[in-house]
Design a protein around this motif. Structure first.
Motif, PDB file in Angstrom:
ATOM      1  N   THR A  91       0.815  -1.222   0.000  1.00 22.38           N
ATOM      2  CA  THR A  91       0.000   0.000   0.000  1.00 22.38           C
ATOM      3  C   THR A  91       0.842   1.262   0.000  1.00 22.38           C
ATOM      4  OG1 THR A  91      -0.177  -0.011   2.430  1.00 22.38           O
ATOM      5  CG2 THR A  91      -1.910  -1.158   1.182  1.00 22.38           C
ATOM      6  N   GLY A  92       2.169   1.126  -0.110  1.00 23.91           N
ATOM      7  CA  GLY A  92       3.023   2.291  -0.274  1.00 23.91           C
ATOM      8  C   GLY A  92       3.635   2.803   1.008  1.00 23.91           C
ATOM      9  N   ALA A  93       4.450   3.832   0.827  1.00 22.44           N
ATOM     10  CA  ALA A  93       5.202   4.442   1.920  1.00 22.44           C
ATOM     11  C   ALA A  93       4.484   5.672   2.464  1.00 22.44           C
ATOM     12  CB  ALA A  93       6.598   4.826   1.425  1.00 22.44           C
ATOM     13  N   GLN A  94       4.959   6.172   3.596  1.00 25.87           N
ATOM     14  CA  GLN A  94       4.425   7.388   4.189  1.00 25.87           C
ATOM     15  C   GLN A  94       4.433   8.497   3.146  1.00 25.87           C
ATOM     16  OE1 GLN A  94       3.433   7.159   7.436  1.00 25.87           O
ATOM     17  NE2 GLN A  94       2.505   9.179   7.339  1.00 25.87           N
ATOM     18  N   GLY A  95       3.363   9.276   3.103  1.00 29.18           N
ATOM     19  CA  GLY A  95       3.269  10.372   2.140  1.00 29.18           C
ATOM     20  C   GLY A  95       2.552  10.008   0.863  1.00 29.18           C
ATOM     21  N   GLY A  96       2.331   8.731   0.644  1.00 22.94           N
ATOM     22  CA  GLY A  96       1.627   8.300  -0.558  1.00 22.94           C
ATOM     23  C   GLY A  96       0.129   8.524  -0.435  1.00 22.94           C
ATOM     24  N   GLN A  97      -0.525   8.710  -1.561  1.00 26.22           N
ATOM     25  CA  GLN A  97      -1.984   8.823  -1.625  1.00 26.22           C
ATOM     26  C   GLN A  97      -2.448   7.850  -2.698  1.00 26.22           C
ATOM     27  OE1 GLN A  97      -3.285  12.975  -1.896  1.00 26.22           O
ATOM     28  NE2 GLN A  97      -1.368  13.634  -0.953  1.00 26.22           N
ATOM     29  N   LEU A  98      -2.379   6.565  -2.360  1.00 20.48           N
ATOM     30  CA  LEU A  98      -2.492   5.543  -3.380  1.00 20.48           C
ATOM     31  C   LEU A  98      -3.859   4.864  -3.447  1.00 20.48           C
ATOM     32  CD1 LEU A  98       1.085   4.094  -2.946  1.00 20.48           C
ATOM     33  CD2 LEU A  98       0.241   5.551  -4.780  1.00 20.48           C
ATOM     34  N   ARG A  99      -4.684   5.009  -2.410  1.00 19.47           N
ATOM     35  CA  ARG A  99      -6.013   4.418  -2.541  1.00 19.47           C
ATOM     36  C   ARG A  99      -6.791   5.021  -3.709  1.00 19.47           C
ATOM     37  NH1 ARG A  99     -11.341   3.687   1.415  1.00 19.47           N
ATOM     38  NH2 ARG A  99     -12.717   3.498  -0.395  1.00 19.47           N
ATOM     39  N   PRO A 100      -6.781   6.351  -3.924  1.00 17.36           N
ATOM     40  CA  PRO A 100      -7.510   6.876  -5.097  1.00 17.36           C
ATOM     41  C   PRO A 100      -7.020   6.283  -6.409  1.00 17.36           C
ATOM     42  CG  PRO A 100      -6.990   8.653  -3.584  1.00 17.36           C
ATOM     43  CD  PRO A 100      -6.258   7.444  -3.084  1.00 17.36           C
ATOM     44  N   VAL A 101      -5.721   6.011  -6.500  1.00 16.69           N
ATOM     45  CA  VAL A 101      -5.176   5.393  -7.715  1.00 16.69           C
ATOM     46  C   VAL A 101      -5.747   3.986  -7.883  1.00 16.69           C
ATOM     47  CG1 VAL A 101      -3.069   4.661  -8.881  1.00 16.69           C
ATOM     48  CG2 VAL A 101      -3.065   6.750  -7.513  1.00 16.69           C
ATOM     49  N   VAL A 102      -5.741   3.214  -6.799  1.00 18.42           N
ATOM     50  CA  VAL A 102      -6.279   1.856  -6.851  1.00 18.42           C
ATOM     51  C   VAL A 102      -7.768   1.885  -7.164  1.00 18.42           C
ATOM     52  CG1 VAL A 102      -6.704  -0.240  -5.504  1.00 18.42           C
ATOM     53  CG2 VAL A 102      -4.500   0.948  -5.313  1.00 18.42           C
ATOM     54  N   ASP A 103      -8.510   2.777  -6.518  1.00 14.26           N
ATOM     55  CA  ASP A 103      -9.953   2.865  -6.768  1.00 14.26           C
ATOM     56  C   ASP A 103     -10.237   3.209  -8.227  1.00 14.26           C
ATOM     57  OD1 ASP A 103     -10.566   2.204  -4.169  1.00 14.26           O
ATOM     58  OD2 ASP A 103     -10.993   4.259  -3.530  1.00 14.26           O
ATOM     59  N   THR A 107     -12.363   0.849 -10.702  1.00 14.78           N
ATOM     60  CA  THR A 107     -13.559   1.369 -11.366  1.00 14.78           C
ATOM     61  C   THR A 107     -13.472   1.203 -12.873  1.00 14.78           C
ATOM     62  OG1 THR A 107     -13.958   2.977  -9.591  1.00 14.78           O
ATOM     63  CG2 THR A 107     -14.961   3.437 -11.734  1.00 14.78           C
ATOM     64  N   ALA A 108     -12.322   1.520 -13.453  1.00 15.94           N
ATOM     65  CA  ALA A 108     -12.146   1.381 -14.900  1.00 15.94           C
ATOM     66  C   ALA A 108     -12.183  -0.081 -15.325  1.00 15.94           C
ATOM     67  CB  ALA A 108     -10.845   2.036 -15.333  1.00 15.94           C
ATOM     68  N   TRP A 109     -11.574  -0.955 -14.514  1.00 11.11           N
ATOM     69  CA  TRP A 109     -11.588  -2.387 -14.833  1.00 11.11           C
ATOM     70  C   TRP A 109     -13.023  -2.918 -14.819  1.00 11.11           C
ATOM     71  CZ3 TRP A 109     -13.084  -6.973 -12.554  1.00 11.11           C
ATOM     72  CH2 TRP A 109     -12.548  -8.139 -13.084  1.00 11.11           C
ATOM     73  N   LEU A 110     -13.785  -2.552 -13.798  1.00 12.31           N
ATOM     74  CA  LEU A 110     -15.177  -2.996 -13.711  1.00 12.31           C
ATOM     75  C   LEU A 110     -15.983  -2.511 -14.910  1.00 12.31           C
ATOM     76  CD1 LEU A 110     -15.855  -2.419  -9.906  1.00 12.31           C
ATOM     77  CD2 LEU A 110     -15.693  -4.633 -11.067  1.00 12.31           C
ATOM     78  N   ALA A 111     -15.782  -1.263 -15.299  1.00 18.75           N
ATOM     79  CA  ALA A 111     -16.507  -0.726 -16.449  1.00 18.75           C
ATOM     80  C   ALA A 111     -16.146  -1.483 -17.721  1.00 18.75           C
ATOM     81  CB  ALA A 111     -16.203   0.763 -16.604  1.00 18.75           C
ATOM     82  N   LYS A 113     -15.158  -4.512 -17.946  1.00 23.72           N
ATOM     83  CA  LYS A 113     -15.680  -5.882 -17.873  1.00 23.72           C
ATOM     84  C   LYS A 113     -17.201  -5.912 -17.734  1.00 23.72           C
ATOM     85  CE  LYS A 113     -11.451  -7.541 -17.725  1.00 23.72           C
ATOM     86  NZ  LYS A 113     -10.843  -8.334 -18.823  1.00 23.72           N
ATOM     87  N   ARG A 114     -17.824  -4.726 -17.660  1.00 26.28           N
ATOM     88  CA  ARG A 114     -19.274  -4.609 -17.501  1.00 26.28           C
ATOM     89  C   ARG A 114     -19.746  -5.320 -16.238  1.00 26.28           C
ATOM     90  NH1 ARG A 114     -21.473  -5.299 -23.766  1.00 26.28           N
ATOM     91  NH2 ARG A 114     -20.251  -3.565 -24.631  1.00 26.28           N
ATOM     92  N   ARG A 115     -19.018  -5.010 -15.171  1.00 28.73           N
ATOM     93  CA  ARG A 115     -19.338  -5.569 -13.866  1.00 28.73           C
ATOM     94  C   ARG A 115     -19.565  -4.448 -12.874  1.00 28.73           C
ATOM     95  NH1 ARG A 115     -15.256 -10.398 -12.395  1.00 28.73           N
ATOM     96  NH2 ARG A 115     -16.343  -9.997 -10.414  1.00 28.73           N
ATOM     97  N   SER A 116     -20.196  -4.794 -11.737  1.00 23.14           N
ATOM     98  CA  SER A 116     -20.504  -3.780 -10.737  1.00 23.14           C
ATOM     99  C   SER A 116     -19.573  -3.815  -9.534  1.00 23.14           C
ATOM    100  CB  SER A 116     -21.949  -3.940 -10.252  1.00 23.14           C
ATOM    101  OG  SER A 116     -22.141  -5.227  -9.670  1.00 23.14           O
ATOM    102  N   ASP A 117     -18.924  -4.956  -9.271  1.00 18.88           N
ATOM    103  CA  ASP A 117     -18.075  -5.032  -8.084  1.00 18.88           C
ATOM    104  C   ASP A 117     -17.122  -6.205  -8.196  1.00 18.88           C
ATOM    105  OD1 ASP A 117     -19.304  -7.521  -6.643  1.00 18.88           O
ATOM    106  OD2 ASP A 117     -21.040  -6.259  -7.095  1.00 18.88           O
ATOM    107  N   ILE A 118     -16.071  -6.156  -7.370  1.00 19.51           N
ATOM    108  CA  ILE A 118     -15.137  -7.264  -7.217  1.00 19.51           C
ATOM    109  C   ILE A 118     -14.461  -7.112  -5.860  1.00 19.51           C
ATOM    110  CG2 ILE A 118     -13.218  -6.055  -8.364  1.00 19.51           C
ATOM    111  CD1 ILE A 118     -12.364  -8.854  -9.478  1.00 19.51           C
ATOM    112  N   PRO A 119     -14.368  -8.175  -5.070  1.00 19.42           N
ATOM    113  CA  PRO A 119     -13.671  -8.082  -3.775  1.00 19.42           C
ATOM    114  C   PRO A 119     -12.180  -7.810  -3.987  1.00 19.42           C
ATOM    115  CG  PRO A 119     -15.061 -10.038  -3.881  1.00 19.42           C
ATOM    116  CD  PRO A 119     -14.997  -9.489  -5.270  1.00 19.42           C
TER     117      PRO A 119
END
Length: 308
Positions: A91-103, A107-111, A113-119
């Motif tokens: 999940t990265g080092a101190q100072g990173g803001q990486l959850r928005p990147v992952v999200d 979101t793009a992957w789901l779109a 694949k025409r899916r609504s969610d993935i764990p």
């Protein structure tokens, strides 16, 4: 698999080049690293750069680099999708803001694949702070599990029997990864092998940089590299991808610690023969802290004894 132009634009990604097997010559003879990425990684050399950079290996595999301007460690993270779940490694080092990147990637992957969610499973190459500092941002994320930081937590979650000698299979759904314990640098360290792309994600165990090994963990380190060598003898590995870059393109030359620019940076990719070169290097006497053993593409760096 080919990324559509629209999918690439939606993510702002560069598509990585085709995986290329390394030369048949030995690492000692200077095996060239396979080149997997079309873009140069952000390295702090420009006045401004994004907080993170993403390059895709295929439509289901993403490599994220945290900007060196946010933290000198500039770690790499890996996001891998299967049919049933996705795996984020680190999940990265101190100072990173990486959850928005992952999200954004999810979101793009789901779109696409025409899916609504993935764990999402959030795991770690190992438990040092520069790889787990972003964990808190994922604790409240829906449909997300954050794996614990102790070796026992990792073994239990992935079903590794007889840690660290056992190897577990973690199936994302049509994509079965191998989870290989690699304690030595740190007690809970793992490597992850993806047979689809034939890549080994090697964390801080092997990368182009200073491979820190506490002197009291040398036996575990040697056993882990022997384990990786045995695994590599049974599986095709086209490239190792680690968690940092600390070497320059000049053989044997690293950057000073904590610098915020990496001009003329070594590539991230390393050939499978690197495992054998490290295995040979570890046969030497490395019992004195701060007495590094310099190789062309990595440095074995013994450090004082630690507890974890």
């Amino acid at each position: 698999m080919v990324l559509s132009a629209a999918f690439r634009r939606s993510l702002g990604l560069a598509m990585a080049g085709a995986l290329v097997a390394g030369s048949a010559s030995s690492a000692h003879a200077g095996t060239p690293a396979p080149r997997l990425f079309k873009e140069r990684w952000i390295d702090g050399a420009l006045p401004q750069e994004p907080l993170a950079q993403v390059q895709a290996l295929d439509e289901d595999t993403f490599v994220i680099r945290q900007s060196i301007k946010t933290n000198f460690e500039a770690p790499f993270l890996y996001l891998i999708f299967g049919r049933d779940k996705a795996l984020l490694i680190d999940t990265g080092a101190q100072g990173g803001q990486l959850r928005p990147v992952v999200d954004r990637l999810v979101t793009a992957w789901l779109a696409a694949k025409r899916r609504s969610d993935i764990p999402l499973v959030v795991a770690h190459s190992h438990s040092h702070g520069d790889h787990v500092a972003g964990d808190g941002a994922f604790q409240d994320r829906p449909e997300t599990v954050v794996v614990g930081l102790k070796a026992a937590d990792v073994a239990e979650f992935f079903g590794v029997a007889n840690w660290p000698d056992g190897i577990a299979t973690f199936d994302l759904g049509g994509r079965a990864l191998s989870i290989i314990p690699t304690p030595g640098h740190q007690k809970a360290a793992i490597a992850v092998y993806d047979p689809r792309l034939q890549i080994l994600l090697s964390g801080d165990t092997i990368y182009p940089g200073r491979l820190y090994v506490p002197v009291n963990f040398l036996a575990e380190e040697r056993a882990s590299i022997d384990r990786l060598a045995a695994f590599a003898a049974r599986h095709r590995i086209r490239a190792l991808l680690g968690a940092h870059i600390e070497m320059t393109v000049e053989p044997g030359r690293d950057y000073a610690q904590e610098v915020l620019e990496h001009p003329a940076e070594h590539v991230l990719e390393m050939p499978v023969e690197t495992i054998g070169a490290l295995q040979d290097g570890l046969k030497s006497n490395l019992d004195v802290p701060e007495q590094p053993q310099v190789h062309d593409h990595f440095i074995v760096y013994p450090v004082a004894a630690r507890t974890d």
